[in-house]
Design an enzyme around this catalytic site. Structure first.
Site, PDB file in Angstrom:
ATOM      1  N   ASP A 122       0.859  -1.180   0.000  1.00 37.84           N
ATOM      2  CA  ASP A 122       0.000   0.000   0.000  1.00 37.84           C
ATOM      3  C   ASP A 122       0.904   1.240   0.000  1.00 37.84           C
ATOM      4  OD1 ASP A 122      -1.681   2.100   0.607  1.00 37.84           O
ATOM      5  OD2 ASP A 122      -2.581   1.157   2.375  1.00 37.84           O
ATOM      6  N   VAL A 123       0.756   2.088  -1.011  1.00 38.61           N
ATOM      7  CA  VAL A 123       1.636   3.260  -1.142  1.00 38.61           C
ATOM      8  C   VAL A 123       1.479   4.220   0.040  1.00 38.61           C
ATOM      9  CG1 VAL A 123       0.071   4.755  -2.491  1.00 38.61           C
ATOM     10  CG2 VAL A 123       2.527   4.865  -2.912  1.00 38.61           C
ATOM     11  N   TYR A 156      -9.926  14.711  -4.342  1.00 39.65           N
ATOM     12  CA  TYR A 156      -9.076  14.218  -5.439  1.00 39.65           C
ATOM     13  C   TYR A 156      -8.319  15.391  -6.078  1.00 39.65           C
ATOM     14  CZ  TYR A 156      -7.796  11.912  -9.830  1.00 39.65           C
ATOM     15  OH  TYR A 156      -7.098  11.410 -10.908  1.00 39.65           O
ATOM     16  N   LYS A 174      -4.278  16.129  -6.150  1.00 35.06           N
ATOM     17  CA  LYS A 174      -3.497  16.204  -7.390  1.00 35.06           C
ATOM     18  C   LYS A 174      -2.780  17.542  -7.515  1.00 35.06           C
ATOM     19  CE  LYS A 174      -4.217  12.073  -8.915  1.00 35.06           C
ATOM     20  NZ  LYS A 174      -3.075  11.151  -9.024  1.00 35.06           N
TER      21      LYS A 174
END
Ligand SMILES: NC(=O)c1ccc[n+]([C@@H]2O[C@H](COP(=O)([O-])OP(=O)(O)OC[C@H]3O[C@@H](n4cnc5c(N)ncnc54)[C@H](O)[C@@H]3O)[C@@H](O)[C@H]2O)c1
Length: 258
Positions: free
Chosen positions: A59-60, A151, A155
């Site tokens: 899992d990052v 999100y 980003k």
């Protein structure tokens, strides 16, 4: 024939599906030795099996697991020349006043903090060797505005993180760039299109009149990972079929049709 040990090593996190998978396949074709990493062990194994290379499941967003994986990858595959971070999760479109903070924190943790964790774990080794290239996948969500608060914020953070690390590690010979895809026709998006979860075809809003193909993003990622882009660092290259520049045409009835 070249021994596979002579190939430079690339790690692609989120390499089990979509854009990351396309990056794995293209980098393999271009002579890299690709370590395919993903939280989904089966997906990573499927891609790695095709490329006859190694798969790693983690899992990052888990700093200890990413640190262990970096150690293992360098030991089992070799010193990492390029890191691509393509792992991310998406959010349901909800009015921001109804977005639970727990959901905001989950998305930021994976999409933004996860990118930092991966950059730290592999970047420190590149800095020590005074060589390396990192490509973080951001999104057009970072450039404009869309109803996906967590999100988009993640980003935008990925783009800024990329610039900061490029400034910090440049003199150590480590380049850090971002790629911002527009709507890209990965299987996940194809399913959403088929099930009518988009109000319109995203391709209708681009200058080119179509969506982006995963391999078109992979081309730019591989370019940034390679020495062909040796004077480039701190950039965010947009691969969006002209979505961004077409937006202002909407008030004139859309881009010219042929
Ligand atoms: N497809 C698009 O339209 C689009 C547009 C702009 C940006 N992007 C970005 O491109 C990247 C790839 O997106 P995609 O569309 O190919 O998505 P995808 O869902 O097809 O693939 C993402 C991969 O990341 C993996 N992943 C998810 N969470 C993880 C975690 N915690 N640790 C490790 N791996 C994890 C998934 O298992 C999956 O294999 C993402 O960063 C995404 O934000 C995609």
């Amino acid at each position: 024939m070249t021994d596979s040990r002579d190939r430079p090593v690339a790690v692609v996190i989120g390499g089990g599906n979509g854009i990351g998978e396309a990056v794995c396949r293209l980098m393999h074709e271009r002579g890299w030795r690709v370590a395919v990493a993903d939280i989904d062990a089966d997906a990573a194994q499927r891609v790695a099996g095709d490329l006859e290379t190694a798969a790693f499941a983690f899992d990052v967003a888990d700093e200890a697991a990413v640190g262990d994986a970096a150690e293992r990858i360098e030991g089992e595959v070799g010193p990492v020349a390029a890191l691509v971070v393509a792992a991310a999760v998406f959010q349901d479109i909800v009015p921001t006043e109804d977005l639970p903070i727990a959901e905001w924190e989950r998305i930021l943790r994976i999409d933004l903090t996860g990118t930092l964790i991966a950059n730290k774990a592999f970047g420190r080794r590149m800095v020590a060797r005074r060589r390396g290239s990192i490509v973080n996948i951001a999104s057009i969500a970072a450039l404009g505005s869309m109803p996906a608060e967590a999100y988009g914020t993640s980003k935008a953070g990925v783009v800024h993180l990329t610039k900061n690390l490029a400034g910090e590690w440049g003199r150590a010979g480590v380049r850090v760039n971002a790629v911002s895809p527009g709507s890209t026709l990965v299987p996940r998006v194809e399913e959403r299109l088929k099930s009518g979860r988009y109000a319109a075809d995203p391709g209708d809003f681009t200058a080119l009149g179509r969506m982006v193909r995963p391999m078109e993003v992979a081309e730019v990622v591989e370019f940034l990972a390679s020495d062909r882009s040796s004077a480039m660092t701190g950039n965010n290259l947009v691969v969006d079929a002209g979505w961004h520049i077409a937006a202002t045409w909407a008030q004139f009835g859309g881009v010219r049709d042929f």
